[in-house]
Scaffold this motif. Sequence first.
Motif, mmCIF file in Angstrom:
data_model
loop_
_atom_site.group_PDB
_atom_site.id
_atom_site.type_symbol
_atom_site.label_atom_id
_atom_site.label_comp_id
_atom_site.label_asym_id
_atom_site.label_seq_id
_atom_site.Cartn_x
_atom_site.Cartn_y
_atom_site.Cartn_z
ATOM 1 N N LEU A 1 -2.573 10.433 -2.686
ATOM 2 C CA LEU A 1 -1.694 10.763 -1.615
ATOM 3 C C LEU A 1 -0.243 11.030 -1.978
ATOM 4 O O LEU A 1 0.360 11.697 -0.765
ATOM 5 N N PRO B 1 0.921 -1.011 0.104
ATOM 6 C CA PRO B 1 -0.370 -0.419 0.457
ATOM 7 C C PRO B 1 1.032 1.359 0.100
ATOM 8 O O PRO B 1 2.032 0.960 0.084
ATOM 9 N N GLN B 2 0.652 2.100 -0.694
ATOM 10 C CA GLN B 2 1.375 3.646 -0.604
ATOM 11 C C GLN B 2 0.988 4.291 1.191
ATOM 12 O O GLN B 2 2.083 4.627 1.193
ATOM 13 N N GLU B 3 0.484 4.104 1.620
ATOM 14 C CA GLU B 3 0.269 4.325 2.664
ATOM 15 C C GLU B 3 2.194 3.885 3.988
ATOM 16 O O GLU B 3 1.968 4.127 4.376
ATOM 17 N N GLY B 4 2.140 3.056 3.059
ATOM 18 C CA GLY B 4 3.169 2.593 3.995
ATOM 19 C C GLY B 4 4.644 2.688 3.574
ATOM 20 O O GLY B 4 5.936 2.636 3.762
ATOM 21 N N VAL C 1 5.318 6.233 2.060
ATOM 22 C CA VAL C 1 4.872 7.615 2.475
ATOM 23 C C VAL C 1 5.691 8.428 2.992
ATOM 24 O O VAL C 1 6.460 9.366 2.865
ATOM 25 N N TYR C 2 5.812 7.712 4.242
ATOM 26 C CA TYR C 2 6.879 8.463 5.534
ATOM 27 C C TYR C 2 9.099 8.365 5.040
ATOM 28 O O TYR C 2 9.379 9.690 5.063
#
Length: 310
Positions: free
Chosen positions: A246, A152-155, A157-158
């Motif tokens: 995102l 997932p992209q959320e993983g 981002v940071y």
Amino acid sequence: MSTDTRSAAPGTAPEPRPGGPRAARPRRRAAARSGSARRTPLSYAVTAGIALFVLAFLAPFVIIVLNSFKTTADYRKNGPLSWPEAWNWDIIGDVWKQVGFTEKLTNSVTISLGVVVIAIALALFNAYAIGIGRVRWRTPLLVFFLGVNVLPQEGLVYPVYYLFKELGLYDGKLGYTILVGVIYSAFGTYLLTSVFSGFPRELIEAASLDGAGRWTILWRIVLPMSWPTLSVMCVFFFVWSWNEFLFPVVLLISNENQTVPLGLSVMQGQYTSNPTALSAAALLGVLPMVIFFFVFQRTLTRGMTAGAVK
């Protein structure tokens, strides 16, 4: 044995043969009538279901178009499903200026085209090495590219945010374009590898015997035969990059670097909302993709059906 010595008189047209094109037309019409007569209730039910699906798909777009040309008073008086009392054409221009849509549109087009070029180039070279070159650790490499697709992209981002900060790529269109192109190339590599794995080895062996090198085989044989798949990938990558939200909202914070989705998001505030302006902004964001699909629909259809019939 008897032969047919009949011939057309000079200046007259020859008689059509029983098996000619004119005789075939009644057969086609009869076949069409018999085909329509053989329609079952199930076929009518499927047709009705498809029609309902198309109407449900187009209904939100129709509502957006209707509300994009209403005044605020008209919207509050008659609601979102009514026909506009008077078509307000000025709202499109007002939203265009408020969002700075020309700049956002230019950014989205340039970034999406750059993503397509980077992703296609990397996927082509990777898949050529894995699918045709048969490099070592082929299976682990495919598992790696598959893992990038499902991550997932959320993983990301940071880690990407801090990496861009350290490399000086933060809030830059070039760094963002490279990032998205590399991520999309993982899917392209996985897809093209499966295509190249079934590539005719006889063509490659024959070209090698004729003295063709690896680059010649890639550009003269593999690439022309892979255009259908590459064209579909180009369309998908362009659309995906256009709709990205995102990564741009994290990495492109300057107003002059933002894309169309980010520019349209400023129309919605926490305590204020203008439904007609939001509809006009949504229409401006959707229209480029609609035009894009109308232009490239044949390319997309041919690419998706190229392998169906050999």
